[in-house]
Scaffold this motif. Structure first.
Motif, PDB file in Angstrom:
ATOM      1  N   LEU A 122       0.847  -1.330   0.042  1.00 39.16           N
ATOM      2  CA  LEU A 122      -0.026  -0.012  -0.204  1.00 39.16           C
ATOM      3  C   LEU A 122       0.882   1.403  -0.090  1.00 39.16           C
ATOM      4  O   LEU A 122       2.133   1.148   0.468  1.00 39.16           O
ATOM      5  CB  LEU A 122      -0.789  -0.019   1.103  1.00 39.16           C
ATOM      6  N   GLN A 123       0.302   2.376  -0.508  1.00 36.77           N
ATOM      7  CA  GLN A 123       0.863   3.710  -0.458  1.00 36.77           C
ATOM      8  C   GLN A 123       0.291   4.634   0.517  1.00 36.77           C
ATOM      9  O   GLN A 123      -0.917   4.684   0.527  1.00 36.77           O
ATOM     10  CB  GLN A 123       1.216   4.407  -1.689  1.00 36.77           C
ATOM     11  N   VAL A 124       0.853   5.087   1.625  1.00 34.24           N
ATOM     12  CA  VAL A 124       0.284   5.920   2.568  1.00 34.24           C
ATOM     13  C   VAL A 124       0.788   7.365   2.161  1.00 34.24           C
ATOM     14  O   VAL A 124       2.003   7.572   2.108  1.00 34.24           O
ATOM     15  CB  VAL A 124       0.455   5.846   3.960  1.00 34.24           C
ATOM     16  N   GLU A 125      -0.030   8.290   2.138  1.00 33.08           N
ATOM     17  CA  GLU A 125       0.345   9.797   1.679  1.00 33.08           C
ATOM     18  C   GLU A 125      -0.657  10.762   2.966  1.00 33.08           C
ATOM     19  O   GLU A 125      -1.546  10.752   2.994  1.00 33.08           O
ATOM     20  CB  GLU A 125      -0.283  10.169   0.498  1.00 33.08           C
ATOM     21  N   MET A 126       0.525  11.406   3.656  1.00 29.99           N
ATOM     22  CA  MET A 126      -0.260  12.063   4.870  1.00 29.99           C
ATOM     23  C   MET A 126       0.107  13.577   4.355  1.00 29.99           C
ATOM     24  O   MET A 126       1.349  13.944   4.343  1.00 29.99           O
ATOM     25  CB  MET A 126       0.370  11.731   6.115  1.00 29.99           C
ATOM     26  N   ALA A 127      -0.907  14.452   4.326  1.00 27.43           N
ATOM     27  CA  ALA A 127      -0.750  15.858   4.426  1.00 27.43           C
ATOM     28  C   ALA A 127      -0.370  16.582   5.675  1.00 27.43           C
ATOM     29  O   ALA A 127      -1.603  16.640   6.409  1.00 27.43           O
ATOM     30  CB  ALA A 127      -1.801  16.479   3.765  1.00 27.43           C
TER      31      ALA A 127
END
Ligand SMILES: [Zn+2]
Length: 651
Positions: A51-56
């Protein structure tokens, strides 16, 4: 509850007094809400569990720099799991700036550099451990547990999170205890995120309302059971528990149940639970009953451990171990109450529960570790002992689940006896909930509630069974509830036919103290799993891992053959050929009579009307008419490991 109201009254009085003295005092400003961290989870390659997680990260969170910290463990499962080992390709992209790889500070923390605007933090998450406290994703579903999937910003645990899922198959839906708004799942803070697992997939969801709260039961994966029956029984269970505590401390609750072969276990959360079950556990009635018990267990945690809890159990330090001495109460008593609630709800039959408790009683009686460790000590050492079992465990530890539930059962007898059958452990919970609500609970409060309900000084009970290692005592249960503990020797458990066969009796009587792995097919290798302390084999110097090559000159290829040839030597010495670390030697084992006893929990047909009505008040079921004879043959010696983390997952 009562506590909150009292606190509000104090604040009001204080406020009024201040207003009288300084009439011009400005109203205190409400603190500005923290800007949330917006998280997007995407599949990178579901077949490869990536999975890829992107946190702003909002500008205010990184203005002075920040540290992103993965958790080392997750509440309810007391083991350091180092979730950071599944996180890589970490990259930070400041708005309008060049991307960089954040410096790694230790095994689980990364430094985010100071930035003028927001920073996007991205990483790959490997999700290939199917358990209720780890992540798993494949082409059929995804299960995410907050502690294992998302970092916190150090010192900013109060910052809200909003989680979105993008790019997953169009027919997947999401089940979680978090509220959803416009496709984003909102967690008020990091603790809530950790406490709210997600299940994604082609879910089948059943919904109902009980006592003013909404419930969802989300099923994932194929199986041979009946979902309507499961949801209906879950409803009976939650309503029974809700009645005990005077309603629910939430508006909405979600059961997440995933089926996978040989999977098992559950993990409790404040308004949801993650459950795993084998697809074919419905092949036998007992399998269904165990699943119902698991549902009841995790739901009882809504109160015991998720709200009233030892002070160290929330808010949590996710970076290191957080030992508590109260797991015998938080887990053991929950294990006990899950049966009581399900009995009262009419979901579990008494015969199933009595058999389970009898087996636990027997296992405890046969487990050498009961002489070495109290349930209080077992609780404190959960991190290094219960969750890290070794060959030494059976001889040196007790389980705070199993022994804890037996302590609860014995306490039931004491309270019933002291209250004339009227009160029991359920009332102890109702009373503690009144006092503690969503807050800390101490050992002293449990003692006090026991004293109030039983009229007994708690000291001897605690000294013997909580901080001490006294043998189990069923006398109060027999007196108060008309139950009967029957102890039988292995040869008394033989069928009536076999009891007439002197060779069968001899085989049942023979005892060496050797324990082998038992899968019931008789073909297991003759490798020693455990040796009971002070037994004949122990005295002969045989230990864990030894291979028994021959007995009295006869080659032994299986564990069953070893036991049969040793039985031939009852009352005399056997020459045992042992292989240890590549060397072969002869040991002399004096085969003696088996001291192990199997205990059955039955009902006394001569029970008095008072005992019968106490039983009904306890279980919500009529006093049992007749009890079934013991049929399970006793294994020789103690079972090496009870059910626990090694056997599928903590509960
Ligand atoms: Zn539990």
């Amino acid at each position: 509850m009562g506590k909150t109201a009292a606190l509000a009254a104090v604040l009001m009085t204080g406020g009024l007094a201040m207003a009288a003295e300084t009439p011009k005092q400005a109203k205190p400003k409400a603190p500005k809400p923290l800007a949330p961290i917006a998280v997007v989870v995407r599949p990178l390659d579901l077949a490869q569990h990536e999975l890829q997680v992107e946190m702003a990260l909002p500008a205010e969170s990184v203005k002075a720099g920040a540290v992103a910290a993965m958790a080392a463990w997750t509440p309810g499962s007391y083991l350091i799991r180092d979730y950071a080992r599944f996180v890589d390709r970490v990259e930070a992209r400041p708005e309008g700036g060049a991307p960089y790889a954040p410096e790694k500070l230790d095994k689980q923390r990364w430094r985010i550099l100071p930035a003028k605007g927001p920073v996007s933090l991205r990483y790959r998450l490997y999700a290939n451990e199917l358990s209720v406290r780890t992540n798993h994703a494949d082409a059929s579903h995804a299960f995410l547990t907050g502690a294992a999937a998302f970092p916190a910003l150090e010192g900013q645990g109060g910052r809200p999170y909003q989680v979105r899922f993008e790019g997953f198959p169009a027919d997947w839906t999401v089940a979680t205890g978090l509220p959803e708004r416009k496709g984003a799942y909102a967690a008020a803070d990091y603790d809530t995120l950790v406490d709210s697992p997600f299940e994604l997939g082609r879910l089948r969801v059943r919904r109902w309302e009980s006592l003013g709260a909404r419930f969802e039961f989300a099923f994932q994966g194929q199986h041979n059971g009946d979902e309507a029956r499961m949801a209906a029984d879950a409803q009976k269970i939650v309503e029974e528990a809700g009645r005990l505590f005077g309603g629910f401390p939430f508006d909405r609750y979600v059961f997440l149940l995933t089926f996978s072969p040989k999977a098992g276990g559950g993990l409790e959360h404040r308004n949801s639970t993650a459950l795993l079950a084998d697809p074919f556990m419905f092949d036998k009635a007992e399998g269904y009953h165990r699943l119902a018990g698991l549902v009841s267990h995790e739901f009882f945690h809504v109160w015991n451990v998720k709200r009233m809890r030892d002070a160290v159990l929330g808010p949590f330090d996710y970076q290191k171990e957080t030992p508590t001495r109260l797991l015998w109460f938080h887990e053991g008593f929950t294990d006990y109450m899950d049966s009581v609630i399900a009995l009262r709800a009419g979901v579990l039959p008494w015969a199933f529960v009595a058999k389970e408790w009898g087996q636990r009683w027997t296992e405890n009686l046969q487990k050498p570790g009961r002489r070495e460790q109290s349930v209080s000590e077992a609780s404190f050492d959960a991190w290094i002992r219960h969750y890290k079992p070794t060959e030494f465990s059976a001889n040196s530890t007790v389980g705070y689940y199993d022994k804890g539930s037996l302590v609860a059962l014995m306490m039931e007898g004491r309270i019933r006896r002291g209250s004339g059958g009227k009160a029991g452990v359920a009332d102890l919970f109702a009373r503690l909930w009144e006092q503690c609500g969503d807050g800390p609970l101490t050992d002293a409060q449990i003692r006090e509630a026991f004293r109030a309900l039983s009229g007994e000084d708690p000291e001897p009970f605690w000294r013997d069974f909580v901080v001490g290692r006294a043998e189990l005592d069923g006398s109060a249960l027999e007196q108060a509830l008309g139950l009967k503990f029957e102890a039988k020797a292995p040869w008394e458990l033989l069928s009536p036919e076999d009891q007439k066969d002197p060779d069968a009796v001899k085989r049942a009587k023979a005892f060496s103290g050797l324990v082998f792995a038992s899968r019931g097919n008789g073909a297991e290798a003759p490798t020693v799993l455990n040796v009971l302390p002070d037994s004949p084999a122990w005295q002969a110097g045989i230990s864990y891992g030894a291979e028994i090559l021959a007995v009295d000159g006869w080659r032994t290829a299986t564990a069953a053959e070893v036991q049969r040839r040793l039985a031939d030597a009852l009352g005399r010495q056997a020459e045992v050929l042992v292989q240890e670390r590549g060397r072969v030697r002869t040991a002399t084992v004096a085969v003696s009579e088996n001291p192990a006893r199997t205990v059955r929990l039955g009902a006394d047909p001569g029970a008095t009307p008072a005992q019968r009505s106490a039983f009904a008040a306890w279980t919500g079921q009529p006093f049992p008419a007749a009890t079934r004879p013991l049929s399970r043959p006793a294994d020789e010696g103690a079972r090496p490991q009870e059910r626990g983390p090694s056997a599928g997952g903590g509960q």
